[in-house]
Scaffold this motif. Structure first.
Motif, PDB file in Angstrom:
ATOM      1  N   ASP A  97     -70.246  73.573 125.259  1.00  0.00           N
ATOM      2  CA  ASP A  97     -69.266  72.595 125.664  1.00  0.00           C
ATOM      3  C   ASP A  97     -67.903  73.078 125.216  1.00  0.00           C
ATOM      4  N   SER A  98     -66.904  72.622 125.728  1.00  0.00           N
ATOM      5  CA  SER A  98     -65.396  72.976 125.214  1.00  0.00           C
ATOM      6  C   SER A  98     -65.084  72.734 123.862  1.00  0.00           C
ATOM      7  N   PHE A  99     -64.984  73.315 122.989  1.00  0.00           N
ATOM      8  CA  PHE A  99     -64.765  73.308 121.589  1.00  0.00           C
ATOM      9  C   PHE A  99     -63.476  72.488 121.222  1.00  0.00           C
ATOM     10  N   LEU A 100     -62.338  72.937 121.996  1.00  0.00           N
ATOM     11  CA  LEU A 100     -61.014  72.457 122.005  1.00  0.00           C
ATOM     12  C   LEU A 100     -60.817  71.085 122.436  1.00  0.00           C
ATOM     13  N   ASP A 101     -61.751  70.824 123.429  1.00  0.00           N
ATOM     14  CA  ASP A 101     -61.563  69.329 123.883  1.00  0.00           C
ATOM     15  C   ASP A 101     -61.852  68.330 122.954  1.00  0.00           C
ATOM     16  N   VAL A 102     -62.979  68.772 122.025  1.00  0.00           N
ATOM     17  CA  VAL A 102     -63.561  67.979 121.007  1.00  0.00           C
ATOM     18  C   VAL A 102     -62.512  68.097 119.827  1.00  0.00           C
ATOM     19  N   TYR A 103     -62.094  69.238 119.500  1.00  0.00           N
ATOM     20  CA  TYR A 103     -61.256  69.355 118.481  1.00  0.00           C
ATOM     21  C   TYR A 103     -60.006  68.716 118.504  1.00  0.00           C
ATOM     22  N   ASN A 104     -59.300  68.907 119.637  1.00  0.00           N
ATOM     23  CA  ASN A 104     -58.113  68.141 119.763  1.00  0.00           C
ATOM     24  C   ASN A 104     -57.865  66.722 120.011  1.00  0.00           C
ATOM     25  N   ALA A 105     -58.890  66.161 120.369  1.00  0.00           N
ATOM     26  CA  ALA A 105     -59.278  64.932 120.000  1.00  0.00           C
ATOM     27  C   ALA A 105     -58.738  64.220 118.639  1.00  0.00           C
ATOM     28  N   ASN A 106     -59.351  65.081 117.745  1.00  0.00           N
ATOM     29  CA  ASN A 106     -59.099  64.797 116.217  1.00  0.00           C
ATOM     30  C   ASN A 106     -58.975  65.805 115.305  1.00  0.00           C
ATOM     31  N   PRO A 107     -57.790  66.692 115.274  1.00  0.00           N
ATOM     32  CA  PRO A 107     -57.755  67.998 114.809  1.00  0.00           C
ATOM     33  C   PRO A 107     -57.840  67.977 113.160  1.00  0.00           C
ATOM     34  N   ASP A 108     -58.641  69.086 112.620  1.00  0.00           N
ATOM     35  CA  ASP A 108     -58.976  69.009 111.378  1.00  0.00           C
ATOM     36  C   ASP A 108     -58.637  70.307 110.785  1.00  0.00           C
ATOM     37  N   LEU A 109     -58.391  70.233 109.252  1.00  0.00           N
ATOM     38  CA  LEU A 109     -58.499  71.692 108.757  1.00  0.00           C
ATOM     39  C   LEU A 109     -59.652  71.928 107.869  1.00  0.00           C
ATOM     40  N   TRP A 110     -60.500  70.667 107.515  1.00  0.00           N
ATOM     41  CA  TRP A 110     -61.523  70.624 106.534  1.00  0.00           C
ATOM     42  C   TRP A 110     -62.610  71.808 106.944  1.00  0.00           C
ATOM     43  N   GLY A 111     -63.052  71.751 108.291  1.00  0.00           N
ATOM     44  CA  GLY A 111     -64.163  73.010 108.584  1.00  0.00           C
ATOM     45  C   GLY A 111     -63.311  74.314 108.946  1.00  0.00           C
ATOM     46  N   THR A 112     -61.889  74.044 109.020  1.00  0.00           N
ATOM     47  CA  THR A 112     -61.324  75.518 109.258  1.00  0.00           C
ATOM     48  C   THR A 112     -61.202  76.151 108.045  1.00  0.00           C
ATOM     49  N   PHE A 113     -61.043  75.347 106.997  1.00  0.00           N
ATOM     50  CA  PHE A 113     -61.059  76.090 105.395  1.00  0.00           C
ATOM     51  C   PHE A 113     -62.577  76.333 105.011  1.00  0.00           C
ATOM     52  N   TRP A 114     -63.387  75.348 105.058  1.00  0.00           N
ATOM     53  CA  TRP A 114     -64.486  75.368 104.253  1.00  0.00           C
ATOM     54  C   TRP A 114     -65.615  76.164 104.983  1.00  0.00           C
ATOM     55  N   ILE A 115     -65.553  76.404 106.130  1.00  0.00           N
ATOM     56  CA  ILE A 115     -66.739  77.227 107.001  1.00  0.00           C
ATOM     57  C   ILE A 115     -66.277  78.740 106.637  1.00  0.00           C
ATOM     58  N   PRO A 116     -64.946  79.310 106.488  1.00  0.00           N
ATOM     59  CA  PRO A 116     -64.927  80.643 105.983  1.00  0.00           C
ATOM     60  C   PRO A 116     -65.238  80.808 104.580  1.00  0.00           C
ATOM     61  N   THR A 117     -64.834  79.770 103.786  1.00  0.00           N
ATOM     62  CA  THR A 117     -65.192  79.837 102.488  1.00  0.00           C
ATOM     63  C   THR A 117     -66.454  79.767 102.132  1.00  0.00           C
ATOM     64  N   SER A 118     -67.486  79.231 103.003  1.00  0.00           N
ATOM     65  CA  SER A 118     -68.878  79.180 102.870  1.00  0.00           C
ATOM     66  C   SER A 118     -69.615  80.443 103.299  1.00  0.00           C
ATOM     67  N   VAL A 119     -68.921  81.083 104.369  1.00  0.00           N
ATOM     68  CA  VAL A 119     -69.438  82.446 104.705  1.00  0.00           C
ATOM     69  C   VAL A 119     -68.953  83.453 103.542  1.00  0.00           C
ATOM     70  N   ILE A 120     -68.073  83.406 102.767  1.00  0.00           N
ATOM     71  CA  ILE A 120     -67.883  84.264 101.799  1.00  0.00           C
ATOM     72  C   ILE A 120     -68.847  84.215 100.474  1.00  0.00           C
ATOM     73  N   PHE A 121     -69.146  82.964 100.432  1.00  0.00           N
ATOM     74  CA  PHE A 121     -70.166  82.873  99.541  1.00  0.00           C
ATOM     75  C   PHE A 121     -71.434  83.264  99.780  1.00  0.00           C
ATOM     76  N   ALA A 122     -72.011  82.733 100.992  1.00  0.00           N
ATOM     77  CA  ALA A 122     -73.135  82.888 101.500  1.00  0.00           C
ATOM     78  C   ALA A 122     -73.272  84.621 101.556  1.00  0.00           C
ATOM     79  N   MET A 123     -72.381  85.379 102.269  1.00  0.00           N
ATOM     80  CA  MET A 123     -72.331  86.740 102.484  1.00  0.00           C
ATOM     81  C   MET A 123     -72.575  87.563 100.857  1.00  0.00           C
ATOM     82  N   PHE A 124     -71.937  87.038 100.018  1.00  0.00           N
ATOM     83  CA  PHE A 124     -71.922  87.614  98.559  1.00  0.00           C
ATOM     84  C   PHE A 124     -73.341  87.345  97.992  1.00  0.00           C
ATOM     85  N   VAL A 125     -73.759  86.063  97.863  1.00  0.00           N
ATOM     86  CA  VAL A 125     -75.045  85.706  97.434  1.00  0.00           C
ATOM     87  C   VAL A 125     -76.219  86.500  98.236  1.00  0.00           C
TER      88      VAL A 125
END
Length: 281
Positions: A97-125
């Motif tokens: 489905d369209s990600f932007l249609d869901v995102y623009n209904a309620n924009p957030d920075l929570w996942g935008t920040f924490w997902i890359p941060t979680s990837v950094i931790f996961a890759m290092f570990v």
């Protein structure tokens, strides 16, 4: 003239019907006020009172809203719960489905920040764990490489911020009316697929790691191209769609860095030392 004669008495009877309207004093000021209220609620007034269009995820506050220097403005981008972030992460990994249609209904920075941060931790570990396994199988001593963590922080954050900003500026130049937070969210959520891939790449099979990296490239690359194309399609221009191949090349370079920096654990075994010959032999 009749002097000395009494004046006749006249009795006049006026019959008034109750149904006929009577004369009343009217307040024309209140009438004009009511007419003014009726005119102010018409279509022209509605169009004049409508707020100006704001791109989804725009950093410009609408009329009467909070500016970017107030905490109330940024609080709206954290008005999500874990189920919202999980749903958007799933749409980034499996973009049915369209990600932007869901995102623009309620924009957030929570996942935008924490997902890359979680990837950094996961890759290092996972990279450290896999390297430890490879070293143990080779019979060598493990030396931890903490520069891998700083390299992951620099690479992933730079990619999300730099490429997201480039997409915003390029599409805005061609009149696509993008939102800066919207562009950051596309690249932030695109990192979600690398969390399970990092875990699966712990397995000591290099061919399997290549397959997982190819799956991650295809999934995240398709998600990015589809989302950026949706932003680009807001404009009637066709020339600026040429940025999409450039974004695909940039994404391919990132995946190559992931493979050779975090998902390569080949360690050559140290040959057994040949015993020294006995004296006099």
């Amino acid at each position: 003239m009749n002097y000395g004669r009494p004046a006749p008495d006249y009795n006049i009877v006026v019959d008034v019907d109750d149904d006929e309207p009577t004369l009343e004093f009217q307040d024309f000021a209140s009438t004009n006020t009511q007419r003014g209220r009726m005119n102010s609620s018409g279509p022209a007034a509605t169009a004049a009172a409508a707020p100006p269009y704001q791109p989804p995820g725009s950093t410009e506050a609408p009329t009467g809203g909070h500016s970017v220097w107030h905490t109330e403005y940024w609080a709206q981008y954290f008005n999500v719960d874990s189920s919202d972030v999980v749903q958007r992460s799933f749409l980034a990994v499996v973009p049915k489905d369209s990600f932007l249609d869901v995102y623009n209904a309620n924009p957030d920075l929570w996942g935008t920040f924490w997902i890359p941060t979680s990837v950094i931790f996961a890759m290092f570990v996972t990279a450290s764990l896999s390297q430890s396994i490879a070293v143990a199988l080779a019979g060598q001593k493990r030396e931890y490489d903490f520069t891998m963590l700083s390299f992951a922080v620099f690479t992933i954050y730079t990619y999300v911020l730099a490429i997201g900003t480039f997409v915003y500026l390029a599409t805005k130049y061609f009149g696509s009316q993008p939102g800066l937070m919207e562009c950051f969210s596309v690249y932030g959520y695109a990192m979600a697929v690398w969390i399970p891939i990092s875990v699966l790449c712990v397995l000591p099979f290099d061919w399997f790691r290549w397959v997982m990296v190819a799956v991650g490239f295809a999934s995240s690359g398709f998600f990015i191209m589809r989302s950026v194309n949706q932003i680009v399609s807001r404009s009637n221009g066709k020339l600026h769609k040429g940025i999409i191949p450039l974004l695909l090349v940039a994404h391919a370079l990132l995946v190559v860095v992931f493979k050779f920096r975090f998902f390569s654990y080949s360690v050559s075994s140290v040959p057994a030392a040949t015993p020294a010959p006995a004296p006099g032999s």
